[in-house]
Design a protein around this motif. Structure first.
Motif, PDB file in Angstrom:
ATOM      1  N   GLN A   1      39.314  38.786 -20.699  1.00  0.00           N
ATOM      2  CA  GLN A   1      38.772  39.125 -19.467  1.00  0.00           C
ATOM      3  C   GLN A   1      37.831  38.694 -18.716  1.00  0.00           C
TER       4      GLN A   1
ATOM      5  N   ALA B   1      50.071  58.073 -21.499  1.00  0.00           N
ATOM      6  CA  ALA B   1      48.545  57.083 -21.295  1.00  0.00           C
ATOM      7  C   ALA B   1      49.525  55.857 -20.344  1.00  0.00           C
TER       8      ALA B   1
ATOM      9  N   LYS C   1      48.060  65.561 -13.796  1.00  0.00           N
ATOM     10  CA  LYS C   1      46.786  67.757 -14.329  1.00  0.00           C
ATOM     11  C   LYS C   1      46.707  67.485 -15.611  1.00  0.00           C
TER      12      LYS C   1
ATOM     13  N   THR D   1      41.733  59.994 -22.900  1.00  0.00           N
ATOM     14  CA  THR D   1      42.818  58.669 -23.375  1.00  0.00           C
ATOM     15  C   THR D   1      43.985  58.769 -23.268  1.00  0.00           C
ATOM     16  N   ALA D   2      43.975  60.268 -22.734  1.00  0.00           N
ATOM     17  CA  ALA D   2      45.112  60.995 -22.106  1.00  0.00           C
ATOM     18  C   ALA D   2      46.890  60.653 -22.558  1.00  0.00           C
TER      19      ALA D   2
ATOM     20  N   LEU E   1      47.368  58.502 -25.389  1.00  0.00           N
ATOM     21  CA  LEU E   1      46.921  56.880 -25.985  1.00  0.00           C
ATOM     22  C   LEU E   1      46.985  57.072 -27.740  1.00  0.00           C
TER      23      LEU E   1
ATOM     24  N   TYR F   1      43.196  67.131 -18.348  1.00  0.00           N
ATOM     25  CA  TYR F   1      42.493  66.413 -17.524  1.00  0.00           C
ATOM     26  C   TYR F   1      41.223  67.101 -16.862  1.00  0.00           C
TER      27      TYR F   1
ATOM     28  N   GLY G   1      36.368  55.503 -16.640  1.00  0.00           N
ATOM     29  CA  GLY G   1      35.473  55.197 -15.498  1.00  0.00           C
ATOM     30  C   GLY G   1      36.801  55.047 -15.036  1.00  0.00           C
ATOM     31  N   PRO G   2      36.674  53.680 -13.876  1.00  0.00           N
ATOM     32  CA  PRO G   2      35.344  53.291 -13.494  1.00  0.00           C
ATOM     33  C   PRO G   2      34.536  54.276 -12.795  1.00  0.00           C
TER      34      PRO G   2
ATOM     35  N   ARG H   1      30.821  49.702 -23.611  1.00  0.00           N
ATOM     36  CA  ARG H   1      31.322  48.762 -22.415  1.00  0.00           C
ATOM     37  C   ARG H   1      32.557  48.692 -22.215  1.00  0.00           C
ATOM     38  N   GLY H   2      32.512  48.395 -20.540  1.00  0.00           N
ATOM     39  CA  GLY H   2      33.521  47.271 -20.157  1.00  0.00           C
ATOM     40  C   GLY H   2      34.387  48.057 -19.517  1.00  0.00           C
ATOM     41  N   SER H   3      36.341  47.488 -19.067  1.00  0.00           N
ATOM     42  CA  SER H   3      37.327  48.290 -18.614  1.00  0.00           C
ATOM     43  C   SER H   3      37.639  49.272 -19.107  1.00  0.00           C
ATOM     44  N   ARG H   4      38.000  50.391 -17.944  1.00  0.00           N
ATOM     45  CA  ARG H   4      39.475  51.410 -18.850  1.00  0.00           C
ATOM     46  C   ARG H   4      39.760  51.439 -19.197  1.00  0.00           C
ATOM     47  N   ASP H   5      40.745  50.783 -19.220  1.00  0.00           N
ATOM     48  CA  ASP H   5      41.714  49.695 -20.617  1.00  0.00           C
ATOM     49  C   ASP H   5      40.538  49.467 -22.195  1.00  0.00           C
ATOM     50  N   MET H   6      39.767  48.809 -21.801  1.00  0.00           N
ATOM     51  CA  MET H   6      39.466  48.030 -23.186  1.00  0.00           C
ATOM     52  C   MET H   6      38.505  49.392 -23.957  1.00  0.00           C
TER      53      MET H   6
ATOM     54  N   ARG I   1      39.163  53.263 -23.305  1.00  0.00           N
ATOM     55  CA  ARG I   1      40.095  53.407 -23.509  1.00  0.00           C
ATOM     56  C   ARG I   1      41.053  52.982 -25.079  1.00  0.00           C
TER      57      ARG I   1
END
Lengths: 414, 414
Positions: A155, A290, A303, B284-285, B287, B309, B360-361, B391-396, B398
């Motif tokens: 990152q 995902a 959704k 995490t949708a 994942l 969601y 996030g973000p 902390r960190g990006s959306r990816d991280m 999740r």
């Protein structure tokens, strides 16, 4: 051509603990800018090895991008080795010290002595700002050659290169007026390699020193243009010339340019259309959901989803008729279509997507072997469905199903 | 120590088109055997580069493992270059010719001239059998040094190394009676680095020439033992000695040995207990569901999941009271616990897991910033919940949420 070498420093790569994704990312981006990669090397955190590697790489490279070994602990030696190698001395960078103090204060901590050393960089190097970590990047300019030293945390490395690093390389490329090759990818789908070649129908001398590669994969055939020019701007002109010829001929089959993820394309289309989506997954078990929600802002259009592994749950949660499940089997056109329509109604979304298949390794039959997958996409007006057949491991079948479903959805949204 | 260098040959790695997973795999396996990796280098399909790289690597290596450049097309030059480099000549290997003919006949094809050349190998090299491809591997023995030349296709490279390659390295290691280091990883969790060090309480001279590294990550602190011995068998004895000391002291915190994925551990535990699982995911949708079902046979225990969601859907599909949502907010202990209990009841499973958080973000507030995640695990008797902060990006966020939830579930199952 500007020659770039990439050097990863770190025992954890050398002993195979982590995959060297930094080098791949750097190689891909730097190649796209129009430089050529000379070598990609990895060595351990050892002073002798770093010095011997610099001795090998400097004579054959215009640019060296080094990653790793910039942390605050005793085995992070890259900075000191580089400083000695270039006969320089460390001086404090006050801006960075202030940043570190602020950062630690925000967490209610004092800046430790150990971390304070991270604000000292070789006097002749340029500090490269790192938004995410305590170690800044550094750029050395030695007799016109650029040597980047970047943190190994992906990152942070990406942040520095995107903020300032690539621009430094582009500046050198522009000023050096050397020959250049710019690569560009065009992702097509739904057309075999040979038909694509027929459609493009390139005459013998059309490409000159440029190149065009056909790269088939489960995403479809990717075209890689390598546009050659005697300078970067010549190469850019050449790229336009080739694109202007190619794109009109294959427009119907183009899915994306430059490896933009399918989820990103879907995101943009749904936001423009102001439409929403719900998903019913079986064998992929959440992987499509995902993947699509990897994109920031996906809550605008996504959704939700239901993962239904068993017939029991398909019946109870997706309202699939038990008799139909009995009659057609869970992996069938009929059930896929009912799933995509029902999930749309359950979530009250504009589009419904469903996936039902056999990812293996067990569960296959002679009629429906492992890798048989039915997908369906529905709106209030249209119900689309498609049979997919894959070979390979469970992983590959799930991943390919997700990629192919996204491609079909992109086409559905056209 | 036997020093091993790994050399990847291939333009597609050099331009960043593919990730060099071969090198990581080889480095990890060879390190585990007890050799040390000197360098991991990548170069293009160029005769000059291969020769210059051999000149660099041969003096510093006991073993070189080369991958790539063995295909039947004109840019595959590794075999010819090696043959010339070692002053050898190509001769036909009749066993391989026969294998190729049989293989092509089975597909109803004749062996092409182009493919027939793949049965010719340097006279002093040993053919290494490849179950999956048309190019055999080759092993050169030059003054006691081993040089492997293997196909770049991962499946074929792995096949050759597992069938015969690693054994050749082990034989050399055993016969050379050289010093050796064997690495072993122990993944711990729920204990900070410093407390773990206190618990282990190693006396100054305990390790001798061996090493013990503390590697913290969001999975917990990983201990890496490097057991040193004057021979391979001595190193194995040393490893036992260190393990016998360490493991009883930290047993309560050990999650796994040797990087077994958390999903695998969960799979084994659920199958032994004959229990089932359902999941409710928000940020995490899917994942977590996708990660847990990566394991073949997961349909035995995974019943399904709902990705919700919006509050609307949480209410409608997960039966979460709207007043409660209003009162506590969707990202709260109360809602997480209700989600894990409700999903368990909806799917009629033994365990329920829920995740609700802000990846996030956007979507963060002062009280609940991006990275705030509540997870909950429930059975009929027990409801557990935990606040995570990343902390960190959306990816991280999740990815870390999924890893941490799996760790908590493993502990819950203990």
């Amino acid at each position: 051509m500007l020659k770039v070498s990439i050097l990863s420093i770190g025992d954890e790569i050398l002993i195979g603990q982590i995959l060297n994704s930094n080098s791949k990312w750097l190689a891909e981006k730097i190649t796209q800018i129009g430089c050529s990669i000379a070598k990609i090397n990895t060595i351990g955190d050892s002073s002798n090895e770093i010095i011997s590697e610099l001795n090998i790489l400097l004579p054959i490279s215009d640019i060296i991008v080094i990653t790793g070994g910039l942390g605050p602990t005793h085995d992070d030696i890259t900075k000191d080795v580089l400083c000695n190698y270039f006969n320089d001395k460390l001086i404090e960078n006050n801006t960075w010290t202030k940043k570190l103090i602020d950062q630690f204060n925000q967490r209610g901590m004092d800046l430790s002595e150990r971390n304070k050393t991270q604000a000292f960089i070789p006097s002749r190097s340029t500090l490269l700002w790192n938004d995410f970590g305590t170690a800044p990047g550094m750029l050395f300019n030695e007799n016109g050659k650029l040597i980047f030293s970047l943190p190994g945390v992906p990152q942070e490395m990406v942040n520095i290169m995107e903020n300032v690093g690539f621009q430094k390389i582009i500046d050198l490329l522009n000023s050096s007026n050397t020959e250049s090759i710019i690569y560009k990818n065009i992702q097509t789908n739904n057309i075999p390699e040979s038909s694509l070649a027929d459609l493009i129908d390139i005459k013998e001398d059309f490409l000159g020193n440029s190149s065009l590669a056909f790269l088939p994969s489960y995403r479809g055939v990717k075209l890689r243009i390598g546009a050659y020019g005697e300078s970067k701007s010549q190469a850019e002109k050449e790229l336009s010339r080739i694109e202007n010829y190619l794109i009109p001929r294959i427009d119907n089959y183009i899915i994306s340019f430059d490896e933009r993820p399918f989820a990103q394309i879907i995101s943009e289309k749904l936001i423009i259309k102001n439409k929403t989506l719900a998903i019913a997954e079986s064998c992929t078990a959440g992987l499509l959901s995902a993947t699509l929600t990897d994109i920031p802002g996906s809550s605008k259009y996504f959704k939700g989803s239901i993962v239904a592994y068993s017939n029991d749950i398909k019946n109870k949660l997706l309202n699939i008729n038990n008799e139909q499940l009995e009659k057609y089997g869970a992996v069938s056109k009929e059930i896929a279509e009912e799933m995509s329509n029902n999930i749309r109604k359950i979530f009250n979304s504009d589009y419904g997507i469903s996936i039902t298949g056999i990812a293996g390794p067990s569960g296959g039959t002679k009629e429906k072997p492992v890798g048989t997958v039915w997908i369906s996409i529905s709106s209030a007006d249209i119900t689309f469905s498609k049979l997919l057949n894959f070979r390979g491991s469970r992983d590959m079948i799930r991943e390919r199903t997700v990629q192919s479903t996204m491609v079909e959805f992109i086409k559905f949204l056209k």
